[in-house]
Design a protein around this motif. Structure first.
Motif, PDB file in Angstrom:
ATOM      1  N   GLN A  19      -5.597  23.109   3.468  1.00  0.00           N
ATOM      2  CA  GLN A  19      -4.682  23.049   4.602  1.00  0.00           C
ATOM      3  C   GLN A  19      -3.527  22.097   4.323  1.00  0.00           C
ATOM      4  N   ALA A  20      -2.304  22.577   4.532  1.00  0.00           N
ATOM      5  CA  ALA A  20      -1.132  21.709   4.456  1.00  0.00           C
ATOM      6  C   ALA A  20      -1.077  20.828   5.699  1.00  0.00           C
ATOM      7  N   ASP A  21      -0.665  19.573   5.501  1.00  0.00           N
ATOM      8  CA  ASP A  21      -0.552  18.618   6.602  1.00  0.00           C
ATOM      9  C   ASP A  21      -1.860  18.472   7.374  1.00  0.00           C
ATOM     10  N   ALA A  22      -2.959  18.525   6.662  1.00  0.00           N
ATOM     11  CA  ALA A  22      -4.261  18.339   7.313  1.00  0.00           C
ATOM     12  C   ALA A  22      -4.420  16.916   7.829  1.00  0.00           C
ATOM     13  N   GLY A  23      -3.792  15.978   7.133  1.00  0.00           N
ATOM     14  CA  GLY A  23      -3.837  14.584   7.554  1.00  0.00           C
ATOM     15  C   GLY A  23      -5.005  13.816   6.984  1.00  0.00           C
ATOM     16  N   ALA A  24      -4.845  12.500   6.958  1.00  0.00           N
ATOM     17  CA  ALA A  24      -5.905  11.617   6.478  1.00  0.00           C
ATOM     18  C   ALA A  24      -5.734  10.249   7.109  1.00  0.00           C
ATOM     19  N   LEU A  29       0.867  -1.180   0.000  1.00  0.00           N
ATOM     20  CA  LEU A  29       0.000   0.000   0.000  1.00  0.00           C
ATOM     21  C   LEU A  29       0.892   1.214   0.000  1.00  0.00           C
ATOM     22  N   GLU A  30       0.647   2.173  -0.887  1.00  0.00           N
ATOM     23  CA  GLU A  30       1.543   3.311  -1.040  1.00  0.00           C
ATOM     24  C   GLU A  30       0.831   4.627  -0.782  1.00  0.00           C
ATOM     25  N   GLY A  31       1.615   5.628  -0.394  1.00  0.00           N
ATOM     26  CA  GLY A  31       1.082   6.950  -0.109  1.00  0.00           C
ATOM     27  C   GLY A  31       1.034   7.856  -1.312  1.00  0.00           C
ATOM     28  N   THR A  32       1.471   7.355  -2.462  1.00  0.00           N
ATOM     29  CA  THR A  32       1.433   8.164  -3.676  1.00  0.00           C
ATOM     30  C   THR A  32      -0.011   8.492  -4.040  1.00  0.00           C
ATOM     31  N   SER A  33      -0.276   9.737  -4.370  1.00  0.00           N
ATOM     32  CA  SER A  33      -1.637  10.160  -4.672  1.00  0.00           C
ATOM     33  C   SER A  33      -2.078   9.652  -6.037  1.00  0.00           C
ATOM     34  N   ALA A  34      -3.356   9.810  -6.316  1.00  0.00           N
ATOM     35  CA  ALA A  34      -3.933   9.285  -7.553  1.00  0.00           C
ATOM     36  C   ALA A  34      -3.301   9.894  -8.795  1.00  0.00           C
ATOM     37  N   ASP A  35      -2.799  11.140  -8.692  1.00  0.00           N
ATOM     38  CA  ASP A  35      -2.185  11.783  -9.847  1.00  0.00           C
ATOM     39  C   ASP A  35      -0.707  11.443  -9.986  1.00  0.00           C
ATOM     40  N   GLY A  36      -0.227  10.527  -9.133  1.00  0.00           N
ATOM     41  CA  GLY A  36       1.163  10.101  -9.206  1.00  0.00           C
ATOM     42  C   GLY A  36       2.109  10.944  -8.392  1.00  0.00           C
ATOM     43  N   SER A  37       1.610  11.958  -7.715  1.00  0.00           N
ATOM     44  CA  SER A  37       2.456  12.818  -6.895  1.00  0.00           C
ATOM     45  C   SER A  37       3.024  12.041  -5.720  1.00  0.00           C
ATOM     46  N   SER A  38       4.253  12.337  -5.374  1.00  0.00           N
ATOM     47  CA  SER A  38       4.895  11.682  -4.226  1.00  0.00           C
ATOM     48  C   SER A  38       5.222  12.701  -3.139  1.00  0.00           C
ATOM     49  N   LEU A  39       4.346  13.699  -2.983  1.00  0.00           N
ATOM     50  CA  LEU A  39       4.499  14.616  -1.866  1.00  0.00           C
ATOM     51  C   LEU A  39       4.467  13.815  -0.568  1.00  0.00           C
ATOM     52  N   ASN A  40       5.166  14.311   0.436  1.00  0.00           N
ATOM     53  CA  ASN A  40       5.346  13.527   1.647  1.00  0.00           C
ATOM     54  C   ASN A  40       4.062  13.483   2.477  1.00  0.00           C
ATOM     55  N   THR A  41       3.198  12.529   2.181  1.00  0.00           N
ATOM     56  CA  THR A  41       1.968  12.366   2.944  1.00  0.00           C
ATOM     57  C   THR A  41       2.207  11.669   4.275  1.00  0.00           C
ATOM     58  N   GLN A  42       3.410  11.092   4.452  1.00  0.00           N
ATOM     59  CA  GLN A  42       3.748  10.321   5.658  1.00  0.00           C
ATOM     60  C   GLN A  42       2.791   9.144   5.838  1.00  0.00           C
ATOM     61  N   PHE A  43       2.429   8.535   4.734  1.00  0.00           N
ATOM     62  CA  PHE A  43       1.560   7.364   4.750  1.00  0.00           C
ATOM     63  C   PHE A  43       2.244   6.241   5.532  1.00  0.00           C
ATOM     64  N   GLY A  44       1.548   5.708   6.544  1.00  0.00           N
ATOM     65  CA  GLY A  44       2.133   4.651   7.375  1.00  0.00           C
ATOM     66  C   GLY A  44       2.823   5.165   8.618  1.00  0.00           C
ATOM     67  N   GLU A  45       2.688   6.484   8.890  1.00  0.00           N
ATOM     68  CA  GLU A  45       3.281   7.034  10.113  1.00  0.00           C
ATOM     69  C   GLU A  45       2.645   6.402  11.354  1.00  0.00           C
ATOM     70  N   SER A  46       1.391   5.976  11.231  1.00  0.00           N
ATOM     71  CA  SER A  46       0.723   5.251  12.308  1.00  0.00           C
ATOM     72  C   SER A  46      -0.080   4.107  11.700  1.00  0.00           C
ATOM     73  N   LEU A  47      -0.166   3.001  12.458  1.00  0.00           N
ATOM     74  CA  LEU A  47      -0.891   1.814  12.022  1.00  0.00           C
ATOM     75  C   LEU A  47      -1.664   1.235  13.196  1.00  0.00           C
ATOM     76  N   THR A  48      -2.815   0.665  12.923  1.00  0.00           N
ATOM     77  CA  THR A  48      -3.494  -0.161  13.915  1.00  0.00           C
ATOM     78  C   THR A  48      -4.246  -1.258  13.179  1.00  0.00           C
ATOM     79  N   MET A  49      -4.334  -2.434  13.826  1.00  0.00           N
ATOM     80  CA  MET A  49      -4.940  -3.605  13.195  1.00  0.00           C
ATOM     81  C   MET A  49      -5.838  -4.303  14.207  1.00  0.00           C
ATOM     82  N   SER A  50      -6.948  -4.850  13.742  1.00  0.00           N
ATOM     83  CA  SER A  50      -7.833  -5.613  14.613  1.00  0.00           C
ATOM     84  C   SER A  50      -7.178  -6.931  15.015  1.00  0.00           C
ATOM     85  N   LYS A  51      -7.719  -7.570  16.054  1.00  0.00           N
ATOM     86  CA  LYS A  51      -7.140  -8.814  16.565  1.00  0.00           C
ATOM     87  C   LYS A  51      -7.039  -9.893  15.501  1.00  0.00           C
ATOM     88  N   ASP A  52      -8.075  -9.989  14.657  1.00  0.00           N
ATOM     89  CA  ASP A  52      -8.075 -11.039  13.638  1.00  0.00           C
ATOM     90  C   ASP A  52      -7.427 -10.594  12.330  1.00  0.00           C
TER      91      ASP A  52
END
Length: 265
Positions: A235-240, A196-219
């Motif tokens: 807004q810059a660095d609004a987050g998602a 899974l990559e943080g690259t946007s749909a238009d192919g931009s590789s601006l630093n979205t910091q995709f994967g800076e945090s993760l959480t997963m269910s037990k299963d």
């Protein structure tokens, strides 16, 4: 922690087992003593494992684990996760796994160490974590810092590992344990099944910091990925936040994006 420069940063990372028997604290900036017992390796890191004591109602130190390889700046203990299959798992339940990252290893290419729970030196008491496998990225690269964050399900058969991945806005690699069921009958193996990559749909590789945090269910059926560097229209660095579901179509053992949650206006 055992150190000589007061920069261990114990508690930089924390994790707890499902049954709350174990608490793991990372100290990834520890100048760790190497296997020769005297040489210190700068920022090699370590983890401390604490075990719940039912008689005192407190956690006591169980193990201090240092990196299996004597290498400076590997930041062992940056992220970690204990996996305990089964709701009734207790200290003497033999099948437990632990994953510990060292994202600074090999000029920040990074790696994950896998450990298994077992009987210690006395031949009867469960008190030892033994390192059994090394997991690396299928696309290693200098500065990638594979192991920046990690998550796994309780069975330890789905593993999500994020990387800073400069120039790619961050990525999360999904591995499946393909070696066996939970019976420890053969050597373990992990197979990359998805990236899974943080690259946007238009192919931009601006630093979205995709994967800076993760959480997963037990299963492992739900994975949520944070991207605090995501820019919205106002807004810059609004987050998602990205919500994924495992095997959503009933036939593909990968994650499918279900929802993107952006910061409110």
């Amino acid at each position: 922690t055992d150190n000589n420069d007061n920069t261990s940063k114990l508690g930089y990372s924390l994790s707890m087992s499902t049954d709350e028997n174990f608490v793991v604290a990372g100290a990834p900036y520890t100048n760790t003593i190497g296997s020769d017992g005297s040489t210190r390796f700068s920022d090699a890191g370590l983890i401390k494992i604490y075990l719940w004591e039912p008689t005192t109602f407190k956690y006591g130190i169980l193990n201090t684990i240092t990196p299996p390889t004597d290498v400076a700046s590997q930041n062992f203990g940056w992220a970690h996760k204990i996996c305990e299959p089964g709701a009734g798992s207790v200290r003497s339940t033999p099948v437990k796994y632990m994953f510990v990252s060292a994202p600074g290893f090999s000029t920040s290419r990074g790696r994950i160490y896998m450990y298994e729970w077992g009987v210690g030196a006395d031949g009867s008491t469960y008190d030892r974590w033994s390192q059994s496998k090394v997991i690396t990225s299928d696309e290693p690269g200098e500065g990638k810092r594979f192991g920046h964050r990690l998550e796994a399900n309780d069975n330890g058969d789905i593993l999500a590992v994020s990387s800073v991945a400069p120039g790619q806005a961050g990525k999360v690699e999904i591995f499946r344990r393909t070696s066996q069921s939970n019976d420890d009958s053969t050597n373990h193996s992990f197979t990359l099944v998805q990236t899974l990559e943080g690259t946007s749909a238009d192919g931009s590789s601006l630093n979205t910091q995709f994967g800076e945090s993760l959480t997963m269910s037990k299963d492992g059926t739900t994975l949520v990925v944070g991207a605090p560097g995501y820019d919205d229209s106002s807004q810059a660095d609004a987050g998602a936040i990205y919500y994924y579901k495992w095997n959503a179509d009933g036939s593909t053992n990968t994650y499918t994006l279900q929802q993107t949650i952006e910061a409110p206006d």
